[in-house]
Design a protein around this motif. Structure first.
Motif, PDB file in Angstrom:
ATOM      1  N   GLU A  57      60.915  -0.645 -39.091  1.00 44.52           N
ATOM      2  CA  GLU A  57      60.311  -1.709 -38.299  1.00 44.52           C
ATOM      3  C   GLU A  57      61.365  -2.633 -37.715  1.00 44.52           C
ATOM      4  O   GLU A  57      62.422  -2.842 -38.315  1.00 44.52           O
ATOM      5  N   LYS A  58      61.052  -3.160 -36.551  1.00 39.52           N
ATOM      6  CA  LYS A  58      61.849  -4.207 -35.915  1.00 39.52           C
ATOM      7  C   LYS A  58      60.890  -5.319 -35.532  1.00 39.52           C
ATOM      8  O   LYS A  58      59.740  -5.062 -35.181  1.00 39.52           O
ATOM      9  N   ILE A  59      61.396  -6.548 -35.614  1.00 40.96           N
ATOM     10  CA  ILE A  59      60.557  -7.707 -35.314  1.00 40.96           C
ATOM     11  C   ILE A  59      61.192  -8.501 -34.185  1.00 40.96           C
ATOM     12  O   ILE A  59      62.388  -8.788 -34.216  1.00 40.96           O
ATOM     13  N   VAL A  60      60.391  -8.848 -33.200  1.00 40.97           N
ATOM     14  CA  VAL A  60      60.822  -9.738 -32.126  1.00 40.97           C
ATOM     15  C   VAL A  60      60.245 -11.111 -32.455  1.00 40.97           C
ATOM     16  O   VAL A  60      59.043 -11.253 -32.674  1.00 40.97           O
ATOM     17  N   VAL A  61      61.123 -12.123 -32.510  1.00 37.21           N
ATOM     18  CA  VAL A  61      60.729 -13.461 -32.950  1.00 37.21           C
ATOM     19  C   VAL A  61      61.213 -14.498 -31.950  1.00 37.21           C
ATOM     20  O   VAL A  61      62.330 -14.404 -31.446  1.00 37.21           O
ATOM     21  N   TRP A  62      60.381 -15.490 -31.671  1.00 37.43           N
ATOM     22  CA  TRP A  62      60.824 -16.652 -30.906  1.00 37.43           C
ATOM     23  C   TRP A  62      60.139 -17.895 -31.441  1.00 37.43           C
ATOM     24  O   TRP A  62      59.092 -17.827 -32.059  1.00 37.43           O
ATOM     25  N   SER A  63      60.784 -19.044 -31.219  1.00 36.63           N
ATOM     26  CA  SER A  63      60.257 -20.301 -31.745  1.00 36.63           C
ATOM     27  C   SER A  63      59.115 -20.809 -30.875  1.00 36.63           C
ATOM     28  O   SER A  63      59.029 -20.521 -29.694  1.00 36.63           O
ATOM     29  N   GLN A  64      58.234 -21.570 -31.518  1.00 36.03           N
ATOM     30  CA  GLN A  64      57.122 -22.219 -30.826  1.00 36.03           C
ATOM     31  C   GLN A  64      57.123 -23.683 -31.213  1.00 36.03           C
ATOM     32  O   GLN A  64      57.097 -23.981 -32.395  1.00 36.03           O
ATOM     33  N   PHE A  75      57.317  -4.050 -34.375  1.00 35.57           N
ATOM     34  CA  PHE A  75      57.308  -2.741 -33.724  1.00 35.57           C
ATOM     35  C   PHE A  75      57.736  -1.723 -34.776  1.00 35.57           C
ATOM     36  O   PHE A  75      58.628  -1.984 -35.577  1.00 35.57           O
ATOM     37  N   ARG A  76      57.086  -0.560 -34.778  1.00 30.07           N
ATOM     38  CA  ARG A  76      57.325   0.439 -35.821  1.00 30.07           C
ATOM     39  C   ARG A  76      57.719   1.777 -35.199  1.00 30.07           C
ATOM     40  O   ARG A  76      57.105   2.231 -34.237  1.00 30.07           O
ATOM     41  N   GLY A 136      52.671  -8.321 -23.624  1.00 32.97           N
ATOM     42  CA  GLY A 136      51.994  -7.221 -22.935  1.00 32.97           C
ATOM     43  C   GLY A 136      51.721  -6.066 -23.887  1.00 32.97           C
ATOM     44  O   GLY A 136      50.623  -5.512 -23.919  1.00 32.97           O
ATOM     45  N   GLN A 137      52.726  -5.721 -24.686  1.00 29.63           N
ATOM     46  CA  GLN A 137      52.539  -4.666 -25.691  1.00 29.63           C
ATOM     47  C   GLN A 137      51.459  -5.064 -26.689  1.00 29.63           C
ATOM     48  O   GLN A 137      50.615  -4.249 -27.057  1.00 29.63           O
ATOM     49  N   ALA A 194      56.864   1.514 -31.415  1.00 30.31           N
ATOM     50  CA  ALA A 194      55.573   1.171 -30.813  1.00 30.31           C
ATOM     51  C   ALA A 194      55.083  -0.140 -31.419  1.00 30.31           C
ATOM     52  O   ALA A 194      55.382  -0.457 -32.580  1.00 30.31           O
ATOM     53  N   TYR A 195      54.317  -0.876 -30.645  1.00 32.14           N
ATOM     54  CA  TYR A 195      53.787  -2.145 -31.146  1.00 32.14           C
ATOM     55  C   TYR A 195      52.919  -1.887 -32.365  1.00 32.14           C
ATOM     56  O   TYR A 195      52.099  -0.982 -32.383  1.00 32.14           O
TER      57      TYR A 195
END
Length: 152
Positions: free
Chosen positions: A121-128, A114-115, A42-43, A99-100
């Motif tokens: 910075e922070k990173i949101v990660v998930w596997s695909q 996100f910064r 969404g972000q 913020a995204y």
């Protein structure tokens, strides 16, 4: 929206969610994962406000309609949070003040940066695809990971 002559209006999503019922091919773990993905994506799409529907499972409907098991708590009991509650709590705590910024996805993982105003910075990660291991390389030395419940 500009092509439709509407202009540059903010996008709000007043109701989104995902269920935790095994009878609807889901689980508590998958609901928590979907919550994080939905809010992050969404972000990424520029959504201004996004609300989870709903806090509690629709107790009177769950037996007949398993997708009504979409609350952040089991039944209506605030002392029984689901993993989705912890995912929501972790996501909001970790990204507060950020913020995204951008996507960093690869073939094995989906990642979003996100910064903060100070450049952190922070990173949101998930596997695909889901439930498969993936690798993700970062180009800096300080990395702290937390899982969906906020644990290292």
């Amino acid at each position: 929206m500009a092509n439709a002559g509407i202009g540059d209006l903010p996008v709000y999503v007043p109701e989104t969610g995902f269920w935790s019922s095994a009878r609807a091919n889901s689980s508590e773990d998958y609901q928590a994962r979907r919550l994080a993905e939905i809010f992050v994506l969404g972000q990424a799409a520029g959504v201004q406000k996004l609300a989870w529907f709903e806090v509690f499972d629709a107790v009177g409907l769950v037996d007949q309609i398993p997708t009504e098991e979409h609350g952040l708590f089991w039944g209506t009991d605030l002392s029984r949070p689901k993993k989705a509650y912890w995912a929501y709590r972790t996501l909001t705590a970790e990204l507060s003040g950020y913020a995204y910024s951008r996507a960093l996805s690869t073939g094995q993982v989906e990642a979003h940066v996100f910064r903060a105003a100070d450049g952190r910075e922070k990173i949101v990660v998930w596997s695909q695809p889901k439930d498969q291991a993936g690798t993700f390389t970062v180009g800096w030395g300080c990395v702290q990971g937390v899982n969906i419940t906020g644990q290292p």
